[in-house]
Design a protein around this motif. Structure first.
Motif, PDB file in Angstrom:
ATOM      1  N   THR A  54      30.618   6.442 -11.092  1.00 55.67           N
ATOM      2  CA  THR A  54      31.544   5.746 -10.193  1.00 55.67           C
ATOM      3  C   THR A  54      32.935   6.270 -10.516  1.00 55.67           C
ATOM      4  N   ASN A  55      33.938   5.488 -10.312  1.00 53.68           N
ATOM      5  CA  ASN A  55      35.307   5.932 -10.584  1.00 53.68           C
ATOM      6  C   ASN A  55      35.731   5.590 -12.004  1.00 53.68           C
ATOM      7  N   GLY A  56      36.767   6.268 -12.461  1.00 52.49           N
ATOM      8  CA  GLY A  56      37.373   5.947 -13.752  1.00 52.49           C
ATOM      9  C   GLY A  56      36.462   6.213 -14.922  1.00 52.49           C
ATOM     10  N   ASN A  59      32.851   7.394 -14.543  1.00 55.76           N
ATOM     11  CA  ASN A  59      32.565   8.669 -13.902  1.00 55.76           C
ATOM     12  C   ASN A  59      31.942   9.573 -14.971  1.00 55.76           C
ATOM     13  N   GLU A  62      31.946  13.498 -14.546  1.00 54.65           N
ATOM     14  CA  GLU A  62      33.224  14.140 -14.858  1.00 54.65           C
ATOM     15  C   GLU A  62      33.474  14.133 -16.366  1.00 54.65           C
TER      16      GLU A  62
END
Length: 129
Positions: A54-56, A59, A62
């Motif tokens: 997801t984000n942040g 993630n 990433e």
């Protein structure tokens, strides 16, 4: 055809490898720090992902890319372990994996019939040219 097996103490394996006086050498390999990079990549970077990003902070994909760019193996291993820890703490279940390593080494081993897609090769699939 008959097979002859010989037990060689681990301390003597290096010398036997130099002599090359065998058809097939089967040996366990001690690994002090398993390949977390491969496992983490399998969890968070395949399609579809086993552990979605997801984000942040969640993630994971990433974060795995960033971890691989770190300068030392210790830093990379620590960052990859943190990804697995954080994913588990976020409620994802990391698939369990078992490290049972077996190595066969000999000039002339034929693996041409073994699929390159296999993660595990059965001993019965080894052939000698």
């Amino acid at each position: 055809a008959s097979l002859e097996f010989e037990y060689v103490p681990l301390a003597d394996i290096g010398e036997r490898m130099k002599k090359q006086d065998f058809d097939v050498l089967a040996s366990g390999i001690a690994v002090s720090d398993p390949n977390f990079e491969g496992a983490v990549s399998f969890f968070v970077e395949r399609d579809p992902m086993l552990i979605p990003s997801t984000n942040g902070h969640e993630n994971y994909s990433e974060r795995a890319k960033v971890a691989r760019s770190l300068p030392t193996m210790d830093q990379r291993a620590k960052a990859l372990r943190e990804i697995v820890r954080d994913a588990v703490e976020a409620g994802y279940v990391a698939p369990l994996f078992h490290y049972s390593t077996f190595a066969a080494a000999k000039k002339g081993l034929d693996l041409s019939t073994v699929s390159k897609a296999l993660e595990t090769v059965h001993f019965s699939e080894l052939r000698v040219k």
